[in-house]
Motif scaffolding. Sequence first.
Motif, PDB file in Angstrom:
ATOM      1  N   GLU A 306       0.782  -1.239   0.000  1.00 12.70           N
ATOM      2  CA  GLU A 306       0.000   0.000   0.000  1.00 12.70           C
ATOM      3  C   GLU A 306       0.814   1.290   0.000  1.00 12.70           C
ATOM      4  O   GLU A 306       0.215   2.377  -0.017  1.00 12.70           O
ATOM      5  CB  GLU A 306      -0.931   0.009   1.227  1.00 12.70           C
ATOM      6  CG  GLU A 306      -1.898  -1.160   1.272  1.00 12.70           C
ATOM      7  CD  GLU A 306      -2.763  -1.144   2.528  1.00 12.70           C
ATOM      8  OE1 GLU A 306      -2.620  -0.200   3.335  1.00 12.70           O
ATOM      9  OE2 GLU A 306      -3.580  -2.073   2.698  1.00 12.70           O
ATOM     10  N   HIS A 307       2.136   1.221   0.007  1.00  7.06           N
ATOM     11  CA  HIS A 307       2.890   2.466   0.199  1.00  7.06           C
ATOM     12  C   HIS A 307       2.838   3.408  -0.996  1.00  7.06           C
ATOM     13  O   HIS A 307       3.260   4.564  -0.897  1.00  7.06           O
ATOM     14  CB  HIS A 307       4.348   2.166   0.580  1.00  7.06           C
ATOM     15  CG  HIS A 307       5.177   1.594  -0.520  1.00  7.06           C
ATOM     16  ND1 HIS A 307       5.071   0.290  -0.944  1.00  7.06           N
ATOM     17  CD2 HIS A 307       6.144   2.152  -1.295  1.00  7.06           C
ATOM     18  CE1 HIS A 307       5.936   0.063  -1.920  1.00  7.06           C
ATOM     19  NE2 HIS A 307       6.594   1.185  -2.154  1.00  7.06           N
ATOM     20  N   HIS A 308       2.314   2.936  -2.147  1.00  9.17           N
ATOM     21  CA  HIS A 308       2.142   3.820  -3.304  1.00  9.17           C
ATOM     22  C   HIS A 308       0.679   4.245  -3.492  1.00  9.17           C
ATOM     23  O   HIS A 308       0.341   4.818  -4.529  1.00  9.17           O
ATOM     24  CB  HIS A 308       2.646   3.143  -4.580  1.00  9.17           C
ATOM     25  CG  HIS A 308       4.134   3.203  -4.739  1.00  9.17           C
ATOM     26  ND1 HIS A 308       4.827   4.381  -4.917  1.00  9.17           N
ATOM     27  CD2 HIS A 308       5.063   2.219  -4.743  1.00  9.17           C
ATOM     28  CE1 HIS A 308       6.129   4.127  -5.017  1.00  9.17           C
ATOM     29  NE2 HIS A 308       6.302   2.818  -4.917  1.00  9.17           N
ATOM     30  N   GLU A 309      -0.152   3.955  -2.491  1.00  4.16           N
ATOM     31  CA  GLU A 309      -1.535   4.412  -2.576  1.00  4.16           C
ATOM     32  C   GLU A 309      -1.625   5.888  -2.216  1.00  4.16           C
ATOM     33  O   GLU A 309      -0.810   6.412  -1.473  1.00  4.16           O
ATOM     34  CB  GLU A 309      -2.424   3.581  -1.648  1.00  4.16           C
ATOM     35  CG  GLU A 309      -2.495   2.108  -2.024  1.00  4.16           C
ATOM     36  CD  GLU A 309      -2.811   1.910  -3.502  1.00  4.16           C
ATOM     37  OE1 GLU A 309      -3.941   2.235  -3.915  1.00  4.16           O
ATOM     38  OE2 GLU A 309      -1.909   1.452  -4.238  1.00  4.16           O
ATOM     39  N   ARG A 310      -2.647   6.541  -2.760  1.00  5.11           N
ATOM     40  CA  ARG A 310      -2.836   7.974  -2.542  1.00  5.11           C
ATOM     41  C   ARG A 310      -4.128   8.223  -1.776  1.00  5.11           C
ATOM     42  O   ARG A 310      -5.106   7.480  -1.907  1.00  5.11           O
ATOM     43  CB  ARG A 310      -2.889   8.714  -3.884  1.00  5.11           C
ATOM     44  CG  ARG A 310      -1.586   8.715  -4.653  1.00  5.11           C
ATOM     45  CD  ARG A 310      -1.796   9.329  -6.038  1.00  5.11           C
ATOM     46  NE  ARG A 310      -2.400  10.645  -5.965  1.00  5.11           N
ATOM     47  CZ  ARG A 310      -1.755  11.794  -6.209  1.00  5.11           C
ATOM     48  NH1 ARG A 310      -0.472  11.767  -6.540  1.00  5.11           N
ATOM     49  NH2 ARG A 310      -2.382  12.947  -6.135  1.00  5.11           N
TER      50      ARG A 310
END
Length: 395
Positions: A306-310
């Motif tokens: 999830e670290h590239h979710e906005r």
Amino acid sequence: MDKVREKQKIIAEVNRVSARCMRIIMYFLLVFFSFMLILNKYDALFLGILTAACLFISLIPILIVNILKFDKSILTKHIIIICTVIITGIYITELTYYAFPMMLFPILIASLYYNRTFILYTSLLETAMVVIAEFIQVNYKTIVSIEGKKDYIEVLMNFTIPSILIILFMSFIAYFIVDRNALMIDRNIETALITVENEKGLCFAFSEISENKSKLTGEHIKRVAEYTKILGRASGFDEEYVDKLATAAMMHDIGKLFISDDILDKPDRLTDEEYQIMKNHVLYGEALLQKCPGEVMHLAMIIAKEHHERWDGRGYLGMKGEEIAYISRIVAVCDVFDALTAERMYKKGWSLEDTYNEIITNSGKQFDPKVVKLFIQNFDKFKEIREKIPDMKIY
């Protein structure tokens, strides 16, 4: 994770267990009250007042631990023992040998703390309580319900000596049980510390391999881990969880192990097809970590995915707002801050001021506004970490 912190956790847990034991003592008091009524040796009103007073004292540790949440205070165990000794003292002063079984409670509760000194401390308190009880029995006969006790010698032979012998016997047994248990706990803590350090080392090594694929050294993952600690503490997490979260954050790009070097090292803009392949590293990371045991690996799996979710839902997987785990929202800010300030083959590093403004600008868009607020409050610490751990180029 350190030895002192682990022992503090054990003490906090034992304080909670001791508070539950106080409830058991309350039940015992009620049963004992009923038994004494059946014997019909004492006035019912007198016994009721005595029991009510002791029940009230029993509530004090429960209030301190469960309501006021002082379970981690070093004073809590002393308050618990003192309350238990007072309850025991009241009963044996008034009911003498009928209340002898209650003398076991303070020693039993003290033995929960795996501390030999605390056993001796409790024994001394109980012994002092017995002496005080003898003094009251002889000098204040009008306020006690004992008949036939006329002088110190009689009380000494029939009450004081038997009481002290019970205390010494129970303390002797408890001392050696606690001694053995304390040794076992120390060994278990040492083993746990070694395991955690090995896990951290493995996570760092594994993460550094993925970084090296991108022609980077481990400074990026070290900084992201340190930034994560800053925001984790600012979020109110306890230190143990902060350590686990920082270790897990080092694994955020582990899925890049499955991305070809041609794409990772491409100096030009990625094509749409290449970008889609690059985006898949979050799913590769999830797949790699989802069957790994342990809390750290579970946290790492969530972050890797999830670290590239906005915050606005325009991230890799389309998650938005609260759908994204809070820890992933933390790492998103930390990862972007480091990525922007770092120099790469395809770009120069941004200034700290420009990076700061970029993150603020994207609050409520790319980033969780709450996390951005914590970032602003702790920006000086971010700058310290960035200066303390500079990049080491290997390309």
